[in-house]
Design a protein around this motif. Structure first.
Motif, PDB file in Angstrom:
ATOM      1  N   PRO A   1     -35.136  22.222   9.420  1.00  0.00           N
ATOM      2  CA  PRO A   1     -35.286  21.389  10.139  1.00  0.00           C
ATOM      3  C   PRO A   1     -33.868  20.282  10.318  1.00  0.00           C
ATOM      4  CG  PRO A   1     -36.620  21.214   8.240  1.00  0.00           C
ATOM      5  CD  PRO A   1     -35.938  22.146   8.049  1.00  0.00           C
ATOM      6  N   TRP A   2     -33.753  20.101  11.631  1.00  0.00           N
ATOM      7  CA  TRP A   2     -32.386  19.119  11.906  1.00  0.00           C
ATOM      8  C   TRP A   2     -32.840  18.511  13.165  1.00  0.00           C
ATOM      9  CZ3 TRP A   2     -28.816  19.729  15.935  1.00  0.00           C
ATOM     10  CH2 TRP A   2     -28.977  20.875  16.476  1.00  0.00           C
ATOM     11  N   ALA A   3     -32.028  17.336  13.395  1.00  0.00           N
ATOM     12  CA  ALA A   3     -32.139  16.946  14.628  1.00  0.00           C
ATOM     13  C   ALA A   3     -30.686  16.165  14.963  1.00  0.00           C
ATOM     14  CB  ALA A   3     -33.197  15.736  14.699  1.00  0.00           C
ATOM     15  N   PRO A   4     -30.363  15.861  16.136  1.00  0.00           N
ATOM     16  CA  PRO A   4     -29.011  15.306  16.564  1.00  0.00           C
ATOM     17  C   PRO A   4     -29.104  13.952  16.438  1.00  0.00           C
ATOM     18  CG  PRO A   4     -30.182  16.117  18.699  1.00  0.00           C
ATOM     19  CD  PRO A   4     -31.122  16.442  17.419  1.00  0.00           C
ATOM     20  N   GLY A   5     -28.024  13.346  15.736  1.00  0.00           N
ATOM     21  CA  GLY A   5     -27.965  12.087  15.597  1.00  0.00           C
ATOM     22  C   GLY A   5     -27.633  11.217  16.671  1.00  0.00           C
ATOM     23  N   HIS A   6     -27.423  10.075  16.692  1.00  0.00           N
ATOM     24  CA  HIS A   6     -27.030   9.293  17.893  1.00  0.00           C
ATOM     25  C   HIS A   6     -25.682   9.877  18.579  1.00  0.00           C
ATOM     26  CE1 HIS A   6     -29.017   5.300  16.998  1.00  0.00           C
ATOM     27  NE2 HIS A   6     -29.882   6.356  16.811  1.00  0.00           N
ATOM     28  N   THR A   7     -24.740  10.408  17.702  1.00  0.00           N
ATOM     29  CA  THR A   7     -23.402  10.941  18.278  1.00  0.00           C
ATOM     30  C   THR A   7     -23.599  12.407  18.598  1.00  0.00           C
ATOM     31  OG1 THR A   7     -22.682  11.496  15.972  1.00  0.00           O
ATOM     32  CG2 THR A   7     -22.151   9.286  17.033  1.00  0.00           C
ATOM     33  N   GLY A   8     -24.537  13.085  18.269  1.00  0.00           N
ATOM     34  CA  GLY A   8     -25.024  14.414  18.660  1.00  0.00           C
ATOM     35  C   GLY A   8     -24.940  15.270  17.103  1.00  0.00           C
ATOM     36  N   VAL A   9     -24.220  14.825  16.226  1.00  0.00           N
ATOM     37  CA  VAL A   9     -23.969  15.721  15.110  1.00  0.00           C
ATOM     38  C   VAL A   9     -25.446  16.104  14.411  1.00  0.00           C
ATOM     39  CG1 VAL A   9     -21.852  14.828  14.237  1.00  0.00           C
ATOM     40  CG2 VAL A   9     -24.063  13.709  13.414  1.00  0.00           C
ATOM     41  N   PRO A  10     -25.332  17.304  13.759  1.00  0.00           N
ATOM     42  CA  PRO A  10     -26.689  18.031  13.182  1.00  0.00           C
ATOM     43  C   PRO A  10     -27.162  16.882  11.769  1.00  0.00           C
ATOM     44  CG  PRO A  10     -25.116  19.444  13.661  1.00  0.00           C
ATOM     45  CD  PRO A  10     -24.510  18.478  13.646  1.00  0.00           C
ATOM     46  N   LEU A  11     -28.104  16.163  11.753  1.00  0.00           N
ATOM     47  CA  LEU A  11     -28.825  15.699  10.587  1.00  0.00           C
ATOM     48  C   LEU A  11     -29.705  16.425  10.065  1.00  0.00           C
ATOM     49  CD1 LEU A  11     -28.537  12.067  11.854  1.00  0.00           C
ATOM     50  CD2 LEU A  11     -26.618  13.410  10.730  1.00  0.00           C
ATOM     51  N   LEU A  12     -29.770  16.733   8.882  1.00  0.00           N
ATOM     52  CA  LEU A  12     -30.819  17.584   8.303  1.00  0.00           C
ATOM     53  C   LEU A  12     -32.049  16.625   7.769  1.00  0.00           C
ATOM     54  CD1 LEU A  12     -28.667  19.791   5.932  1.00  0.00           C
ATOM     55  CD2 LEU A  12     -28.971  19.848   8.278  1.00  0.00           C
ATOM     56  N   GLY A  13     -33.082  17.088   8.035  1.00  0.00           N
ATOM     57  CA  GLY A  13     -34.396  16.417   7.865  1.00  0.00           C
ATOM     58  C   GLY A  13     -34.444  16.265   6.338  1.00  0.00           C
ATOM     59  N   SER A  14     -35.144  15.441   6.089  1.00  0.00           N
ATOM     60  CA  SER A  14     -35.556  14.844   4.403  1.00  0.00           C
ATOM     61  C   SER A  14     -34.400  14.821   3.497  1.00  0.00           C
ATOM     62  CB  SER A  14     -36.786  15.934   4.078  1.00  0.00           C
ATOM     63  OG  SER A  14     -36.050  17.115   3.582  1.00  0.00           O
ATOM     64  N   SER A  15     -33.163  14.617   4.122  1.00  0.00           N
ATOM     65  CA  SER A  15     -32.191  14.286   3.210  1.00  0.00           C
ATOM     66  C   SER A  15     -32.323  12.815   2.387  1.00  0.00           C
ATOM     67  CB  SER A  15     -30.710  14.422   3.889  1.00  0.00           C
ATOM     68  OG  SER A  15     -30.621  15.521   4.424  1.00  0.00           O
ATOM     69  N   LEU A  16     -31.520  12.525   1.281  1.00  0.00           N
ATOM     70  CA  LEU A  16     -31.583  11.372   0.747  1.00  0.00           C
ATOM     71  C   LEU A  16     -30.819  10.361   1.454  1.00  0.00           C
ATOM     72  CD1 LEU A  16     -32.438  10.048  -2.078  1.00  0.00           C
ATOM     73  CD2 LEU A  16     -30.264  10.825  -2.874  1.00  0.00           C
ATOM     74  N   VAL A  17     -29.801  10.783   2.325  1.00  0.00           N
ATOM     75  CA  VAL A  17     -28.998   9.913   2.919  1.00  0.00           C
ATOM     76  C   VAL A  17     -28.402  10.733   3.999  1.00  0.00           C
ATOM     77  CG1 VAL A  17     -26.918   8.013   3.228  1.00  0.00           C
ATOM     78  CG2 VAL A  17     -28.071   8.865   0.881  1.00  0.00           C
ATOM     79  N   SER A  18     -28.241  10.158   5.214  1.00  0.00           N
ATOM     80  CA  SER A  18     -27.507  10.974   6.456  1.00  0.00           C
ATOM     81  C   SER A  18     -26.440  10.204   7.033  1.00  0.00           C
ATOM     82  CB  SER A  18     -28.408  11.574   7.374  1.00  0.00           C
ATOM     83  OG  SER A  18     -29.025  12.828   6.843  1.00  0.00           O
ATOM     84  N   PHE A  19     -25.127  10.418   6.734  1.00  0.00           N
ATOM     85  CA  PHE A  19     -24.213   9.797   7.441  1.00  0.00           C
ATOM     86  C   PHE A  19     -23.594  10.308   8.463  1.00  0.00           C
ATOM     87  CE2 PHE A  19     -23.379   8.842   2.638  1.00  0.00           C
ATOM     88  CZ  PHE A  19     -23.611   7.439   2.684  1.00  0.00           C
ATOM     89  N   GLU A  20     -23.619   9.547   9.804  1.00  0.00           N
ATOM     90  CA  GLU A  20     -22.908  10.053  11.016  1.00  0.00           C
ATOM     91  C   GLU A  20     -21.444   9.652  10.952  1.00  0.00           C
ATOM     92  OE1 GLU A  20     -24.777  10.078  14.897  1.00  0.00           O
ATOM     93  OE2 GLU A  20     -26.456   9.349  13.809  1.00  0.00           O
ATOM     94  N   CYS A  21     -20.422  10.502  11.065  1.00  0.00           N
ATOM     95  CA  CYS A  21     -19.294   9.874  10.881  1.00  0.00           C
ATOM     96  C   CYS A  21     -18.444  10.315  12.455  1.00  0.00           C
ATOM     97  CB  CYS A  21     -18.282  10.555  10.046  1.00  0.00           C
ATOM     98  SG  CYS A  21     -19.272   9.925   8.636  1.00  0.00           S
ATOM     99  N   GLN A  22     -17.366   9.514  12.982  1.00  0.00           N
ATOM    100  CA  GLN A  22     -16.507   9.796  13.656  1.00  0.00           C
ATOM    101  C   GLN A  22     -15.099  10.234  12.888  1.00  0.00           C
ATOM    102  OE1 GLN A  22     -15.517   6.322  16.247  1.00  0.00           O
ATOM    103  NE2 GLN A  22     -13.899   7.332  17.237  1.00  0.00           N
TER     104      GLN A  22
END
Ligand code: FMN
Length: 361
Positions: free
Chosen positions: A298-319
């Motif tokens: 399971p994953w979903a695009p973040g605000h910047t479109g990067v794939p973020l994995l569902g149920s992770s402890l932390v997800s960082f979106e980076c440029q």
């Protein structure tokens, strides 16, 4: 856990919980008078997870110290090996007296006194001077019988001549005192009663360096990005480091040979997902070659479109901030544009080539 019985002074039966592997070094837990082995249960379980055999003892009823002292000496004589004795409140009085009657080293390998109350300074000093065992004295609010101000007399009288071993710590400032106590306890046990003989390895060959690097415990992340076709890619990486708060920067080191390396070099954005304890299969899948890593993920695009994995402890979106060539890896520095995290889960840890978990929360 099994229930065992020891014969105390005058034939009194004393119940105890026995936990852990019988080949591991032993720790004997002694409660405060008026408390029971239930008070040590959490600590006992944490010690077992750290490779100790634990005997968690109940005292007989009554506040008279003399029978308790004889009981403890009788229990120690019945134990197969010399334990480190860890005692709380007035239990630490009992232990200090039981082990100070003679040199105590034939009965125990060490002594930890937690929140020892001191009512009589002269007696306290006399008891302290007789102790020759490695002793750790900790004040930290574990027992309701808080150490009195006069306990300084006891600590001051500990025989500092032999005292590389004596360590009087005050945990009162620690934010979580039980956790701080456990940390002190485990450090003392590792030093005074190592599970295995110390064996230092040295060298500069790749195997030694790899094993040495593996001694640095880390969490585990999955680094993700979208490739030129918009397909998600990712790999397992534990080389994650926080770099700067202002501006907010982090880094990961990526092998030049990794299949995802070309995408990560080019991507304008990437994600770093810190795994929680239930995501060991995810870590394995994103480290294995030839797997369709996102097939059941399971994953979903973040605000910047990067794939973020569902149920992770932390997800960082980076440029993408910068890229630095570094031997057979490159260092990818990202500017964090958004972070989301779940504070109630335990992390998945990695240490010496194996997945690990926190011993106590
Ligand atoms: C616990 C663990 C940590 C890893 N850390 C890194 C890392 O920091 N950097 C890296 O390039 N590879 C790391 N790897 C290896 C990569 O995950 C693996 O080589 C890669 O996914 C191989 O697949 P690929 O070439 O198809 O990308 C790690 C593997 C594991 C199991």
């Amino acid at each position: 856990m099994s229930l065992i019985e020891y014969k105390g002074f005058g034939g009194v039966v004393l119940a105890a919980d026995m936990l852990g592997d019988e080949n591991d070094p032993a720790v004997l837990l002694v409660p405060d008078i008026g408390q029971s082995r239930a008070n040590w249960r959490e600590v006992a379980e944490a010690l077992v997870l750290s490779g100790r055999r634990v005997v968690n003892l109940d005292l007989r009823d009554g506040t008279d110290l003399a029978p308790h002292i004889e009981d403890l000496r009788a229990v120690l004589a019945q134990m197969g090996s010399r334990p480190v004795v860890v005692a709380a409140g007035r239990g630490s009085w009992i232990a200090a007296h039981a082990l100070g009657l003679d040199d105590g080293t034939h009965l125990a390998a060490g002594l930890v006194l937690v929140d020892m109350p001191v009512d009589d300074v002269v007696i306290a000093s006399a008891a302290a001077t007789r102790l020759v065992l490695p002793t750790l004295a900790v004040r930290g609010g574990f027992s309701p019988a808080e150490a009195s101000a006069d306990s300084d007399a006891f600590f001051a009288a500990l025989p500092l001549g032999q005292s590389a071993d004596i360590n009087d710590c005050d945990l009162e400032l620690a934010s979580d005192r039980k956790e701080a106590l456990l940390g002190q306890l485990l450090e003392f046990l590792e030093r005074r009663q190592p599970r295995e003989a110390m064996e230092f390895k040295a060298g500069s060959d790749p195997r030694t360096l790899r094993d040495a690097m593996g001694c640095f415990a880390t969490g585990i992340t999955i680094v993700t990005a979208l490739d030129a076709e918009g397909t998600p890619v990712g790999l397992t990486a534990n080389s994650f480091t926080s770099v700067s708060l202002d501006p907010p920067l982090l880094l990961v080191c990526i092998a030049n040979t990794a299949g995802t390396a070309p995408t990560l070099r080019e991507a304008t954005h990437f994600g770093v997902n810190v795994l929680q304890i239930g995501q060991q299969p995810t870590s394995n899948r994103f480290a294995a070659r030839g797997e369709d890593r996102f097939a059941n993920q399971p994953w979903a695009p973040g605000h910047t479109g990067v794939p973020l994995l569902g149920s992770s402890l932390v997800s960082f979106e980076c440029q993408h901030e910068s890229l630095h060539e570094a031997g057979d890896h490159f260092i990818l520095v990202g500017r964090v544009v958004r972070a989301q995290f779940e504070p109630h889960r335990d992390p998945l840890l990695y240490f010496r080539g194996k997945y690990r978990r926190l011993h106590f929360a």
